[in-house]
Design an enzyme around this catalytic site. Sequence first.
Site, mmCIF file in Angstrom:
data_model
loop_
_atom_site.group_PDB
_atom_site.id
_atom_site.type_symbol
_atom_site.label_atom_id
_atom_site.label_comp_id
_atom_site.label_asym_id
_atom_site.label_seq_id
_atom_site.Cartn_x
_atom_site.Cartn_y
_atom_site.Cartn_z
ATOM 1 N N HIS A 82 0.960 -1.286 0.092
ATOM 2 C CA HIS A 82 0.010 -0.090 0.012
ATOM 3 C C HIS A 82 0.991 1.264 0.001
ATOM 4 O O HIS A 82 1.994 1.438 0.884
ATOM 5 C CB HIS A 82 -0.749 0.037 1.293
ATOM 6 N N ASP A 161 -15.287 2.558 7.098
ATOM 7 C CA ASP A 161 -14.159 3.550 6.708
ATOM 8 C C ASP A 161 -14.351 4.587 5.495
ATOM 9 O O ASP A 161 -14.069 5.679 5.544
ATOM 10 C CB ASP A 161 -12.795 2.716 6.206
ATOM 11 N N ARG A 168 -14.615 13.011 7.340
ATOM 12 C CA ARG A 168 -13.259 13.456 7.683
ATOM 13 C C ARG A 168 -12.655 14.783 6.561
ATOM 14 O O ARG A 168 -12.213 15.417 6.714
ATOM 15 C CB ARG A 168 -12.303 12.304 8.000
ATOM 16 N N SER A 183 -7.648 4.194 9.057
ATOM 17 C CA SER A 183 -8.399 3.821 7.877
ATOM 18 C C SER A 183 -7.514 3.119 6.726
ATOM 19 O O SER A 183 -8.097 2.232 5.959
ATOM 20 C CB SER A 183 -8.512 5.229 7.221
ATOM 21 N N LYS A 187 -8.479 -1.270 5.807
ATOM 22 C CA LYS A 187 -8.935 -2.005 4.121
ATOM 23 C C LYS A 187 -7.834 -3.011 4.126
ATOM 24 O O LYS A 187 -8.110 -4.024 3.257
ATOM 25 C CB LYS A 187 -8.608 -0.597 3.192
HETATM 26 N N1 URA Z 1 -5.465 7.065 2.650
HETATM 27 C C1 URA Z 1 -6.488 6.502 3.428
HETATM 28 O O1 URA Z 1 -7.137 5.325 2.704
HETATM 29 N N2 URA Z 1 -7.343 7.032 4.268
HETATM 30 C C2 URA Z 1 -6.811 8.207 4.989
HETATM 31 O O2 URA Z 1 -7.240 8.568 6.023
HETATM 32 C C3 URA Z 1 -5.808 8.963 4.402
HETATM 33 C C4 URA Z 1 -5.017 8.429 3.101
#
Ligand code: URA
Length: 431
Positions: A82, A161, A168, A183, A187
């Site tokens: 990621h 999320d 947010r 967050s 995932k």
């Molecule tokens: N990427 C994400 O998936 N979540 C965040 O809060 C910031 C960047």
Amino acid sequence: MRMIDLIVKKRDAQTLTTEELAFIVNGYTDGSIPDYQMAAWLMAGYLNGFSAKETANLTLLMAQSGNQMNLSKINGIKVDKHSTGGVGDKTTLIVGPIAAACGVPIAKMSGRGLGHTGGTADKLESIPGYQIVMGMQDFLKQIQQIGIALVSQTDNLAPADKKIYALRDVIGTVESIPLIAASIMSKKIAAGADAILLDVKVGNGAFMQTLQQAQELANTMVQIGEKVGRKTMALLTNMDIPLGNAIGNQLEVIESIEILKGRGNKNLMEICLVLASYMLYLADKGSLEICKKLAQQAIEDGSAFEKLRQVVIAQGGDVSYIDDPKKFQQAPIIVPYTAKKEGYISKIDTKKCGIACCILGAGRERKEDIIDEKAGMVLQKNYGDYVKQGETIAVLHTSKQQTLNPAIDLLDDAFLFSECPPEKQILIYRS
Ligand code: URA
């Protein structure tokens, strides 16, 4: 339990129990907690922080809020990667095939671009015919058959999320390290891999502007991953310069093909080899040194490129574009962006480059915007290069003439020049 009491608790900087966090995450996901109460709680958390235990619990609850991928039918150590988001970051298109060519199963779900940062799902979709959406059974079958699938995130992956991140975004609480960590990791955990490699971007084009912030985010995410039994490692990599030369979806696919053929931008090649070697290391393929050699070999012997071909074919894409990237239809307007001054390029505001490409059509300002897959820019000169006044720094691609002037205005602010060569940039700060 009442949401108002939990808002007050966080406002007063107290720590919430797992049950209280579950009440919030589940209640917000099912709609029983309204946006205004969730917004107040998030802001209280943004200001007062979250303990390590709260952050880990929040992550797990968000991961459990929707489907969790079960990859147990696929043999081998499944490794996910990621990136926290950058400009010109096409590494998944390169390291996924390299790792798969070296025998690491890759079950990759990618997001779409938003704002100045791009998304792998959009890049893949610029390959004619490529199907980014796939059912679970087909996804698993493809990985069993060819060792890799590159798809978009399913709607029901960590839906908590999705809702919280969207809120947010509009209430000024994105820049909270525990909330970003929760967050991202929710995932990744829901996506089911055994091991996770995090590429935390640092610099003017990234969420994290300083090494200290990036290190804190990396540590928080690694702790969460380890706590839930996923082998997790993080690299801190430079986002003070765009990654490679191309920014924009189709242009980045073309650049990725070049790298997989062993050519192209040296920085991009180096970062990809290092990322791939960490993925192989997480999959127990040997020491980091051996893993880097394996990654290099996969490029040299053409097996990584062949893996990209296989994944494109398997997902309905027209592989003749991969074999002959000149087939990609170019944007109707292609113009040079030229240097207004002479000197060494001593600073590139990567975020401004990303926004300029967004204006040219390559990105979205809002989630519902439609992107122009042909739009973007290709740098001809990079950090540290000497340019004469009037020399081409980048080539801009767009379908809309009216986007050129605002994009050029931004680029005029994005490049600084000096008389002396600037200090060398460090590509990988820490692993
Ligand atoms: N990427 C994400 O998936 N979540 C965040 O809060 C910031 C960047």
